[in-house]
Scaffold this motif. Structure first.
Motif, PDB file in Angstrom:
ATOM      1  N   TYR A 118       0.852  -1.144  -0.063  1.00  0.00           N
ATOM      2  CA  TYR A 118       0.184   0.042   0.080  1.00  0.00           C
ATOM      3  C   TYR A 118       1.011   1.310   0.016  1.00  0.00           C
ATOM      4  N   PRO A 119       1.407   1.689  -1.164  1.00  0.00           N
ATOM      5  CA  PRO A 119       2.591   2.593  -1.151  1.00  0.00           C
ATOM      6  C   PRO A 119       1.923   3.963  -0.912  1.00  0.00           C
ATOM      7  N   ALA A 120       0.776   4.348  -0.922  1.00  0.00           N
ATOM      8  CA  ALA A 120      -0.129   5.365  -0.770  1.00  0.00           C
ATOM      9  C   ALA A 120      -1.462   5.138  -0.501  1.00  0.00           C
ATOM     10  N   SER A 121      -2.255   6.245   0.201  1.00  0.00           N
ATOM     11  CA  SER A 121      -3.645   6.104   0.312  1.00  0.00           C
ATOM     12  C   SER A 121      -4.391   5.559  -0.870  1.00  0.00           C
ATOM     13  N   GLY A 122      -5.144   4.680  -0.828  1.00  0.00           N
ATOM     14  CA  GLY A 122      -5.735   4.172  -2.016  1.00  0.00           C
ATOM     15  C   GLY A 122      -5.121   3.424  -3.018  1.00  0.00           C
ATOM     16  N   TRP A 123      -3.763   3.373  -2.777  1.00  0.00           N
ATOM     17  CA  TRP A 123      -2.880   2.402  -3.696  1.00  0.00           C
ATOM     18  C   TRP A 123      -2.776   1.044  -3.308  1.00  0.00           C
ATOM     19  N   VAL A 124      -2.966   0.140  -4.150  1.00  0.00           N
ATOM     20  CA  VAL A 124      -2.709  -1.176  -3.876  1.00  0.00           C
ATOM     21  C   VAL A 124      -1.692  -1.946  -5.083  1.00  0.00           C
ATOM     22  N   GLU A 125      -0.889  -2.707  -4.481  1.00  0.00           N
ATOM     23  CA  GLU A 125       0.281  -3.017  -5.690  1.00  0.00           C
ATOM     24  C   GLU A 125       0.688  -4.544  -5.165  1.00  0.00           C
ATOM     25  N   HIS A 126       0.883  -5.270  -6.311  1.00  0.00           N
ATOM     26  CA  HIS A 126       1.490  -6.521  -5.846  1.00  0.00           C
ATOM     27  C   HIS A 126       2.976  -6.855  -6.580  1.00  0.00           C
ATOM     28  N   ASP A 127       3.706  -7.590  -6.076  1.00  0.00           N
ATOM     29  CA  ASP A 127       5.078  -7.860  -6.762  1.00  0.00           C
ATOM     30  C   ASP A 127       4.948  -8.826  -7.746  1.00  0.00           C
ATOM     31  N   PRO A 128       5.189  -8.565  -9.124  1.00  0.00           N
ATOM     32  CA  PRO A 128       4.729  -9.600 -10.104  1.00  0.00           C
ATOM     33  C   PRO A 128       5.636 -10.848  -9.813  1.00  0.00           C
ATOM     34  N   VAL A 175      -0.395  -2.874 -10.706  1.00  0.00           N
ATOM     35  CA  VAL A 175      -1.443  -1.994 -10.111  1.00  0.00           C
ATOM     36  C   VAL A 175      -2.540  -2.822 -10.079  1.00  0.00           C
ATOM     37  N   VAL A 176      -3.097  -3.150  -8.738  1.00  0.00           N
ATOM     38  CA  VAL A 176      -4.075  -3.934  -8.543  1.00  0.00           C
ATOM     39  C   VAL A 176      -5.439  -3.551  -8.706  1.00  0.00           C
ATOM     40  N   TRP A 177      -6.490  -4.198  -8.875  1.00  0.00           N
ATOM     41  CA  TRP A 177      -7.847  -4.040  -9.417  1.00  0.00           C
ATOM     42  C   TRP A 177      -8.489  -2.778  -8.200  1.00  0.00           C
ATOM     43  N   GLN A 178      -8.051  -3.138  -7.042  1.00  0.00           N
ATOM     44  CA  GLN A 178      -8.543  -2.060  -5.724  1.00  0.00           C
ATOM     45  C   GLN A 178      -7.945  -0.855  -6.021  1.00  0.00           C
ATOM     46  N   TRP A 229     -20.987   3.405  -7.511  1.00  0.00           N
ATOM     47  CA  TRP A 229     -19.411   3.834  -8.107  1.00  0.00           C
ATOM     48  C   TRP A 229     -18.916   5.271  -7.790  1.00  0.00           C
ATOM     49  N   ASP A 230     -18.737   5.142  -6.084  1.00  0.00           N
ATOM     50  CA  ASP A 230     -18.298   6.592  -5.693  1.00  0.00           C
ATOM     51  C   ASP A 230     -16.866   6.184  -5.078  1.00  0.00           C
ATOM     52  N   ALA A 231     -15.868   6.470  -5.526  1.00  0.00           N
ATOM     53  CA  ALA A 231     -14.314   6.284  -5.374  1.00  0.00           C
ATOM     54  C   ALA A 231     -14.016   7.083  -4.093  1.00  0.00           C
ATOM     55  N   ASP A 232     -14.715   8.229  -3.804  1.00  0.00           N
ATOM     56  CA  ASP A 232     -14.428   8.735  -2.664  1.00  0.00           C
ATOM     57  C   ASP A 232     -15.160   8.596  -1.332  1.00  0.00           C
TER      58      ASP A 232
END
Ligand SMILES: Nc1ncnc2c1ncn2[C@@H]1O[C@H](COP(=O)(O)OP(=O)(O)O)[C@@H](O)[C@H]1O
Ligand SMILES: O=P(O)(O)OC[C@H](O)CO
Length: 496
Positions: free
Chosen positions: A38-48, A100-103, A354-357
């Motif tokens: 979770y490198p930043a708020s709302g960001w989700v990553e996986h290491d391929p 970059v993950v779906w979430q 569909w409310d991202a905020d």
């Protein structure tokens, strides 16, 4: 060659490999979790690289558990977390940065900008999707614009892109195949689901070179052969589908009107609409359920981002339970006279809002509210959200709620209390099958039927067996009151 089929299920939190025998019974499972970044708020990553290493580990584990060699596996079927995107170097196979993950919500502003330009209708008409950061297209654009040198490398033809199925196939085949299937392509926001091709106009709007993208095949097709050095012999890859579409197949929802809902981290309900492409007027998605022998079957989809994750929050966040399986028992102890509503908008709200905020909220607390009421509110939130999806689906599909039978699967359906409450609040029966590994089963069927060792769709559908039907039993006035309370809670949670 034996009649065994290997399903690779690469999910959001773990990679799994499941071996089925010729009678479609599970003989072995390998599973490994991997790290969420979770490198930043709302960001989700996986290491391929971790996605790859846990996948290889799981396959080797399943083979050794089953005491089988690779040469006894007739075919591989791959199913995967959808929308998550990787860009990698064509020569070295090295990812240009984490997946970059779906979430991940990092492209929310980009989506707002495109909406302001009046482009949502165009994207929606061509792809069946909406302008939300959930889908891969804006994630690819973000990577090209923000990873140093990426655009130049793309223009020079040095890097390529793919969803997780595509990345895994590239790795499994030793870099020989850059392919995907129609269901995964249909989640990218740049695939025209009527023309069944990448859409040049949308690619231009997002400034994505077409050369970056894989060839799109049917779900049961020749996707390549694994490099013999990996598992000791070559294995054919003959089936691919995104995990929610694979679950639709595994639940044998082959007829129009049949619906499944999967309760894992999130919840995804898919309604088979047959060869008819139904355009939602109620903020649902139109997507490809599967494409077999060149024929596309479509689905309406409702996507909820938080389902089982709300149970994880009860356990790891507020620590009112020690394990997920205690959530139902605790909810059963709740005081029915208290009306507590929990809107789990941890990462915004998916369909139909569909409310991202939006962010999570709890309403109706009193001095008597305790852990049991929190547990009930969390489990009920999953049922209320499913009801919102079904209401929207019934408007689009013009069916009555009472005509609906919902086939369910995923980790949460182990909870009898939750399933009963789901049936009560939907006012529709909920069917739980004996085999709950429907996602892997669906991928295995694609590969197994293509390999000629598993039966056709009709015969496969007959193996679906009911474990338990939950019939609605809630009194109508109470149900109405609860649904009105939920609607009020959601309206107070929306960001605008
Ligand atoms: N008995 C249970 N009652 C309620 N929720 C449960 C139960 N068992 C597991 N879960 C929830 O199910 C989810 C795991 O389901 P799974 O299908 O494995 O998800 P995923 O594929 O998204 O990782 C977790 O979020 C967990 O909290
Ligand atoms: O990996 P899962 O089971 O959480 O599924 C994720 C979905 O495919 C996202 O669209």
């Amino acid at each position: 060659m034996g009649g065994y089929i290997l399903a690779i299920d690469q999910g959001t939190t773990s990679s799994r490999a499941i071996i089925f025998d010729a009678q479609m019974h599970i003989v072995a499972v390998g599973q490994k979790e991997f790290e969420q970044h979770y490198p930043a708020s709302g960001w989700v990553e996986h290491d391929p690289e971790e996605i790859w290493s846990t996948t290889v580990w799981s396959v080797k584990k399943a083979l050794s558990e089953a005491k089988l060699s690779a040469s006894e596996i007739a075919a591989i079927g791959i199913t995967n977390q959808r929308e998550t995107i990787v860009l990698w170097d064509k020569k070295t196979g090295e990812p240009i940065q984490n997946a970059v993950v779906w979430q991940d919500r990092r492209t929310a502003r980009m989506c707002d900008e495109l909406k302001k330009q009046g482009l949502e209708e165009k994207f929606s008409r061509k792809t069946g999707l909406l302008l939300d950061p959930y889908f891969s297209g804006t994630k690819i654009a973000w990577l090209l614009d923000n990873v140093q040198g990426a655009r130049k490398r793309a223009e020079n033809g040095e890097i390529i892109a793919g969803t997780i199925d595509s990345y895994l196939i590239w790795k499994l085949t030793g870099g020989r195949e850059h392919v995907t299937d129609a269901t995964n392509a249909s989640r990218t926001l740049v695939y025209n689901i009527e023309a069944n091709d990448w859409d040049d106009e949308l690619l231009e709007i997002l400034n994505i070179p077409r050369s970056l993208l894989p060839e799109v095949k049917d779900c049961a097709a020749d996707f390549g052969v694994t490099d013999a050095s990996l598992f000791g012999a070559e294995i054919k890859i003959l089936g691919v589908a995104g995990d929610q579409q694979a679950a639709t197949i595994g639940q044998a929802c082959f007829k129009p009107g049949m619906m499944k809902s999967t309760y894992g981290t999130g919840c995804f309900a898919l309604l088979n609409t047959g060869e008819k492409l139904v355009r939602s007027k109620n903020r649902l998605l139109t997507t490809i359920a599967y494409r077999l022998n060149g024929k596309t079957t479509y689905a309406l989809e409702g996507s909820i981002f938080i389902a089982g994750a709300a149970v994880q929050w009860l356990r790891d966040g507020i620590k009112v339970i020690g394990k997920a399986s205690q959530s139902g028992e605790l909810a059963a102890e709740a005081d029915e006279t208290q009306h507590v509503y929990f809107v789990p908008a941890f990462v915004g709200l998916g369909a139909p809002h569909w409310d991202a905020d939006a962010r999570g909220a709890i309403f109706g607390l009193t001095r008597n509210t305790g852990p049991a009421e929190f547990a009930r509110a969390a489990l009920e939130s999953v049922a209320y959200q499913t009801n919102d999806l079904l209401v929207a689906m019934h408007k689009d599909w013009k069916a009555k709620a009472s005509d609906t039978v919902l086939r369910v699967d995923g980790g949460m359906v182990a909870s009898d209390w939750t399933m009963q409450r789901l049936a009560d609040l939907l006012n529709a029966p909920v069917d739980r099958p004996i085999i709950l590994e429907t996602t892997a089963l669906g991928a295995a069927w694609l590969a197994g039927s293509r390999a000629g060792v598993w039966p056709d769709a009709g015969e496969f559908a007959q193996q679906w067996k009911l474990d338990r039907r939950f019939d609605p039993a809630m009194e109508a006035t109470l149900r109405k009151k609860k649904l009105a309370g939920w609607a009020d809670a959601v309206s107070r949670t929306l960001s605008a």
